[in-house]
Enzyme design. Structure first.
Site, PDB file in Angstrom:
ATOM      1  N   HIS A  67      18.175  40.564  22.304  1.00  0.00           N
ATOM      2  CA  HIS A  67      16.691  41.040  22.460  1.00  0.00           C
ATOM      3  C   HIS A  67      16.008  41.375  21.092  1.00  0.00           C
ATOM      4  CE1 HIS A  67      16.987  41.284  26.922  1.00  0.00           C
ATOM      5  NE2 HIS A  67      18.323  41.846  26.830  1.00  0.00           N
ATOM      6  N   HIS A  80      22.489  36.017  23.638  1.00  0.00           N
ATOM      7  CA  HIS A  80      21.966  36.824  24.269  1.00  0.00           C
ATOM      8  C   HIS A  80      21.662  38.097  23.551  1.00  0.00           C
ATOM      9  CE1 HIS A  80      21.424  38.700  28.709  1.00  0.00           C
ATOM     10  NE2 HIS A  80      20.891  39.757  27.960  1.00  0.00           N
ATOM     11  N   ASP A 120      15.617  37.895  32.170  1.00  0.00           N
ATOM     12  CA  ASP A 120      16.728  38.889  31.997  1.00  0.00           C
ATOM     13  C   ASP A 120      16.005  40.218  32.118  1.00  0.00           C
ATOM     14  OD1 ASP A 120      19.291  39.847  31.269  1.00  0.00           O
ATOM     15  OD2 ASP A 120      18.442  40.401  29.368  1.00  0.00           O
ATOM     16  N   ASP A 171      24.079  40.728  24.275  1.00  0.00           N
ATOM     17  CA  ASP A 171      23.082  41.521  25.007  1.00  0.00           C
ATOM     18  C   ASP A 171      22.590  42.580  23.980  1.00  0.00           C
ATOM     19  OD1 ASP A 171      20.952  42.344  26.814  1.00  0.00           O
ATOM     20  OD2 ASP A 171      22.541  43.292  28.283  1.00  0.00           O
ATOM     21  N   HIS A 193      26.030  38.536  31.184  1.00  0.00           N
ATOM     22  CA  HIS A 193      26.640  39.657  31.271  1.00  0.00           C
ATOM     23  C   HIS A 193      27.621  40.064  32.490  1.00  0.00           C
ATOM     24  CE1 HIS A 193      22.869  40.808  32.717  1.00  0.00           C
ATOM     25  NE2 HIS A 193      22.286  41.073  31.792  1.00  0.00           N
ATOM     26  N   ASN A 225      22.817  48.114  31.082  1.00  0.00           N
ATOM     27  CA  ASN A 225      22.679  47.541  32.560  1.00  0.00           C
ATOM     28  C   ASN A 225      22.916  46.066  32.025  1.00  0.00           C
ATOM     29  OD1 ASN A 225      21.909  46.976  34.992  1.00  0.00           O
ATOM     30  ND2 ASN A 225      19.809  46.792  34.716  1.00  0.00           N
ATOM     31  N   PHE A 233      17.917  51.683  29.566  1.00  0.00           N
ATOM     32  CA  PHE A 233      19.211  50.882  29.360  1.00  0.00           C
ATOM     33  C   PHE A 233      19.266  50.213  28.040  1.00  0.00           C
ATOM     34  CE2 PHE A 233      18.312  51.295  33.913  1.00  0.00           C
ATOM     35  CZ  PHE A 233      19.750  51.789  34.231  1.00  0.00           C
ATOM     36  N   GLY A 234      20.366  49.907  27.342  1.00  0.00           N
ATOM     37  CA  GLY A 234      20.756  49.307  26.459  1.00  0.00           C
ATOM     38  C   GLY A 234      21.506  49.481  25.093  1.00  0.00           C
TER      39      GLY A 234
END
Lengths: 424, 312
Positions: free
Chosen positions: A62, A60, A152, A305, A232, A278, A323-324
Site C-alpha cells: 500500500h 502486495h 483489497d 501487505d 494474505h 487484517n 488495521f495494518g
C-alpha cells in the site's frame, strides 16, 4: 560506467541453484555472468559470502498515494522497498481517489518514474470506487499499466458481481487478487477470534470469515477459468482449500505475509495496536500450517501487505486504530530468519517466492541474472544480524510489531537498472 | 503487588492475597459508612477525576460518593466517544488531566483496553470502571466482598454466572476474581453469547440453566441488552426469559440460601423475575452499598493509604 559484482553466490530461482559467479553490468544491463570475470576500470562491488538474487518483487504494497500522503508516498514507499531489498512492487488500489480508472494508474506510474527507485506496478480496483456495485474499467486500466485487479481491503461481497468480474478478467487474461473476508462473519471484529480475544474482550474475527470467501472464490475461478490469487492467506483452513484446489488444477495461487508465518494473536496482548492487522494474526496451529503450506508449494508467494499508518492513527484505543503494519523493510530478514535458517525452504525457493512466482501471477517478464537482462539485483547477506529499529525505516510508517526483534539474513544492496538504490 | 502497583486495570492474574487486602480494607470502610457522620479526612487534598465515556449512574455515583466520604475532591467528566472523534484523543486527555493535577482517574470507556492506554500516558493512578467487554474489576471486588460477608468465605463455593457472557466485562472480572479466591465458576447462557474458548479460563460452561444452577451457592445474573436481538444473537425476550431467566422455581435448584446477585440495572421479568429480584435471597441492594465501601478502599489504597492503616 561498468560495475563488477564480484565473489558472490548467484541465486537462480528457476533452476533452484546457487552458483558462485561474478556479474558484469554495463549501461543498466547484465552483460556477462561467470566465474572470475576480469573487467579493468569497472567499479567493483565485493559480495563474497553473500547471495546475489534477481531483484525482489513485493506484489502486495500500500503506497497510499494519492490521498493518504501522511502515511506514505510513492517516493517514501519506494525508498523503503529499496532498503528492504525490493526492486519492484505492486501497489494496491485503496487510495483516494481509488485506483479505479486510467488517470490514477497513470498518476502513480508518473510519480514512480520521478523517484526512479523501484519499478512500480499498479493494481486496479475491480469495482468503481471499490464500492462493490459496478465493474471498473479494467481493460482501460490494463492498457494504462495496471497489472492485476483487486478490491483489497474492501472485498467484493456479492458473489454475482465477483463472478462477472472474474469472467471479465479472464477475457483480459489478468489475475484477480482476492482479499478474502466475509463481512457478515468478520462483523466488525478487530482481532483473531480465540482465547486471547475472549480474555481481552475484543471482538473476534473467526477463521471462517476468510475461509468461506476462499472457498467461494475458488469455486468461481473454476466456473470462470479466471486466474485467482488469494492475498494474505492467514488460516490453516484457507491453506487446505488452496492445496485441494491446486490438486484439481484450478488456476489459483496464494501468498502469505511474513507476519502471518511468524506471529500469533498473542501479540495483541496489552492491546498492542501495532499487532492490529487484517486478516488478523492467528493461532499457533495456523502459523504451523502456513509454514507447512510454504514448504509444500501450496503457497506461491511471500508478499508483505505493507500498510503504513501514522503514529497518531495507531496511538489510540485498540478498537479505533486502523488495521495494518509495515513490512517492506523487515520481509527479507523474516523470510531468512524464520523460513530459510530453519530449513523450511531453500534460499533459491525463498527467492523464487519473491521474484519469478509473483512476476508470473502479474503477467510480468521475470527478472533473471543472465546476459542481456536488466540489472535489477538484490544482494543478501545471510549471516548479517540486525535488530529491527523502526526509527531507521525509510517508510513513513513505523507501525511494526517486530521492533527490537533480531533478524538474521538482511538485504545489503539493491540495484535497479544498474543503479545502486540502496546500500546497507 | 501487581494488582495495585499504580493502577487497577483488571483482575486477570490477581492473587487471593491482593484481593483479600482490598476486601479487608473495604470492611474498615464499611464501618465508616455505618457511622452517623460518614466522612473521614484520609484523602484530603487529593483529586479524583471520574472520566466517563459511557452513561452510568450507579458506578459514577458510587465512585463520587466514595471520594467524598474520604474527603477527596472529585469532578465528573461525561465525555462521549463521538465528540472525541472530532476533538481530543484519549492520549491528549491524559496530558490535560496530568496538567490539571489529577491524582487518580476513574475511567469508564466503551472500548476494551482504553484504561491500559490511559495508564501508560498518565502519572495519576487509573481505576478501570469498565472497559468494553474486557473487565470491570471494581464490580467484581464488590461482588466478592458481598459473597465473603454473607457466606463467611469464598473458597469452595459454586458460583454461577448466567447471561450474555460474550459482552460482559462483569463476567470476565468475576471469572478471574472468584477463581483466584478458590471458588468454582460456572457459566451459562445462549451459545451465541458464549465467547470462544472461554473454558480455558478454568470456568465450566453449561447451556442448560437447570444444570448450571444445581447446587450453586451464588447466582450472578447478567443484564441482557435488548439490541443483541437485532444482532441476531437471540430470537427474542420471550424465549430468552424462558431459557435463561431466573425465577423462583429455578432458584430452588440452587443450594439453600444461595445468594442472588445482579450488577444492575436489572431488566425485571427478563433475566430475573421480580419475586426473585426482591426476594429474601437477593442481595442486589447490598451490592450497591458494598460498592461504595470497596471503591473507598481502592481509592485509599491507590492514593497513599498504606495497607496496614485503617482509615479513621
Amino acid at each position: 560506467m561498468r560495475l563488477l559484482i564480484k565473489g558472490g553466490t548467484v541465486v537462480d530461482p528457476v533452476r533452484g541453484t546457487l552458483e558462485d559467479a561474478d556479474i558484469l553490468v554495463e549501461k543498466g544491463f547484465i552483460i556477462e555472468v561467470g566465474p572470475g570475470i576480469e573487467a579493468p576500470g569497472a567499479e567493483v562491488i565485493e559480495t563474497r559470502g553473500k547471495l546475489v538474487a534477481p531483484g525482489l518483487l513485493d506484489m502486495h504494497v500500500h503506497l497510499r498515494e494519492p490521498g493518504y500522503e501522511a502515511k506514505e508516498t510513492v517516493e517514501t514507499g519506494c525508498r523503503a522497498a529499496a532498503r528492504g531489498g525490493f526492486t519492484a512492487l505492486a501497489c494496491m488500489p485503496n487510495t483516494s481517489p481509488v485506483t479505479d480508472n486510467r488517470s490514477v494508474v497513470r498518476y502513480i506510474l508518473e510519480r514512480a518514474r520521478e523517484t526512479g527507485q523501484s519499478r512500480v506496478y499498479p493494481v486496479g480496483a475491480i469495482t468503481r470506487g471499490s464500492m462493490g456495485s459496478e465493474l471498473a474499467e479494467m481493460a482501460d486500466m490494463k492498457e494504462a499499466g495496471a497489472v492485476a485487479f483487486s478490491d483489497d481491503g474492501r472485498p467484493v461481497a456479492g458473489s454475482g458481481l465477483m463472478r462477472r468480474a472474474m469472467q471479465y478478467a479472464s477475457m483480459l487474461g489478468v489475475t484477480i487478487i482476492s482479499h478474502c473476508e466475509d463481512p457478515g462473519l468478520a462483523a466488525g471484529g478487530v482481532m483473531n477470534e480465540g482465547f486471547t480475544s475472549t480474555r481481552l474482550g475484543l471482538k473476534g474475527i473467526p477463521s471462517a470469515a476468510e475461509e468461506v470467501m476462499v472457498a467461494r472464490d475458488i469455486i468461481l475461478a473454476e466456473l470462470t477459468c479466471c486466474r485467482l490469487h488469494i492475498a494474505h492467506v492467514s488460516t490453516q483452513g484457507s491453506a487446505r482449500l488452496v492445496r485441494e484446489a491446486k490438486s484439481r488444477g484450478v488456476p489459483v495461487t496464494a501468498e502469505v505475509t511474513p507476519h502471518h508465518f511468524t506471529l500469533t494473536d498473542s501479540m495483541v496482548e496489552g492491546f498492542s495496536t501495532a499487532a492490529k492487522v487484517n486478516p488478523p494474526l492467528r493461532g499457533e496451529a495456523d502459523v504451523a500450517a502456513l509454514r507447512e503450506a510454504i514448504a509444500d508449494g501450496t503457497i506461491d508467494v511471500i508478499a508483505t501487505d505493507h500498510a503504513p499508518h501514522t503514529a497518531e492513527e495507531k496511538d489510540v484505543e485498540y478498537d479505533r486504530a486502523p488495521f495494518g503494519m509495515v513490512g517492506l523493510e523487515t520481509a527479507v530478514g523474516l523470510v531468512w530468519t524464520e523460513l530459510v535458517d530453519k530449513g523450511i525452504i531453500s534460499p533459491a525457493r525463498a527467492v523464487a517466492m519473491m521474484t519469478v512466482n509473483p512476476a508470473q501471477i502479474l503477467g510480468l517478464k521475470p527478472v533473471l541474472i543472465e546476459p542481456g537482462a536488466v540489472a535489477d539485483l538484490t544482494v543478501i547477506d545471510p549471516e548479517l544480524k540486525e535488530k529491527v529499529n523502526p526509527a531507521s525505516f525509510l517508510s513513513k510508517g513505523r507501525n511494526t510489531p517486530f521492533a527490537g526483534r533480531e533478524l538474521k539474513g538482511m538485504p545489503v544492496l539493491t540495484m535497479v537498472g544498474g543503479k545502486v538504490v540502496y546500500r546497507r | 503487588m501487581p494488582l495495585l502497583r499504580k493502577d487497577l486495570l483488571g483482575l486477570e492474574g490477581a492473587g487471593a492475597d491482593e484481593i483479600n487486602l482490598v476486601l479487608d480494607t473495604a470492611a474498615s470502610m464499611k464501618e465508616v459508612l455505618g457511622r452517623k457522620i460518614k466522612k473521614v479526612p484520609a484523602l484530603r487534598g487529593k483529586t479524583v477525576v471520574n472520566l466517563f465515556y459511557e452513561p452510568s449512574t450507579r458506578t459514577r455515583t458510587s465512585f463520587e460518593l466514595s471520594a467524598k466520604y474520604l474527603s477527596a475532591d472529585s469532578v465528573n467528566i461525561a465525555a462521549s466517544t463521538s465528540s472525541t472523534v472530532k476533538g481530543e484523543s484519549l492520549k491528549d486527555t491524559a496530558a490535560t488531566l496530568t496538567a490539571l493535577g489529577a491524582d487518580l482517574v476513574v475511567l469508564r470507556h466503551p472500548m476494551a483496553g482504553a484504561p491500559h492506554m490511559l495508564a501508560g500516558h498518565i502519572k495519576a493512578a487509573v481505576i478501570n470502571a469498565g472497559d468494553g467487554a474486557h473487565e470491570h474489576p471494581t464490580q467484581s471486588l464488590l461482588d466478592m466482598y458481598t459473597v465473603r460477608e454473607k457466606k463467611g468465605g469464598i473458597k469452595g463455593l459454586e458460583v454461577a454466572i448466567v447471561g450474555d457472557v460474550l459482552h460482559s466485562r462483569v463476567a470476565r472480572s468475576n471469572i478471574w476474581g472468584f477463581t483466584a479466591m478458590g471458588a468454582r465458576v460456572r457459566l451459562c447462557g445462549p451459545t451465541t453469547m458464549m465467547p470462544a474458548e472461554i473454558e480455558k479460563t478454568g470456568a465450566h460452561v453449561y447451556s442448560r440453566m437447570e444444570e448450571a444452577l444445581d447446587g450453586a451457592d451464588v447466582v450472578i445474573m447478567l443484564r441482557i441488552q435488548l439490541e443483541r436481538q437485532q444482532q441476531g444473537l437471540f430470537p427474542g425476550i420471550r424465549e430468552y426469559a424462558g431459557l435463561f431467566g431466573l425465577n423462583e422455581k429455578r432458584l430452588k435448584l440452587a443450594a439453600p440460601k444461595a445468594l442472588v446477585m445482579h450488577p444492575g440495572p436489572i431488566n425485571r421479568g427478563v433475566e430475573i423475575a421480580h419475586e426473585v429480584a426482591d426476594g429474601i435471597q437477593s442481595v442486589i441492594n447490598e451490592q450497591v452499598t458494598n460498592g461504595v465501601a470497596v471503591r473507598m478502599a481502592l481509592l485509599y489504597l491507590l492514593m497513599g493509604g498504606g495497607p496496614g492503616e485503617v482509615a479513621n
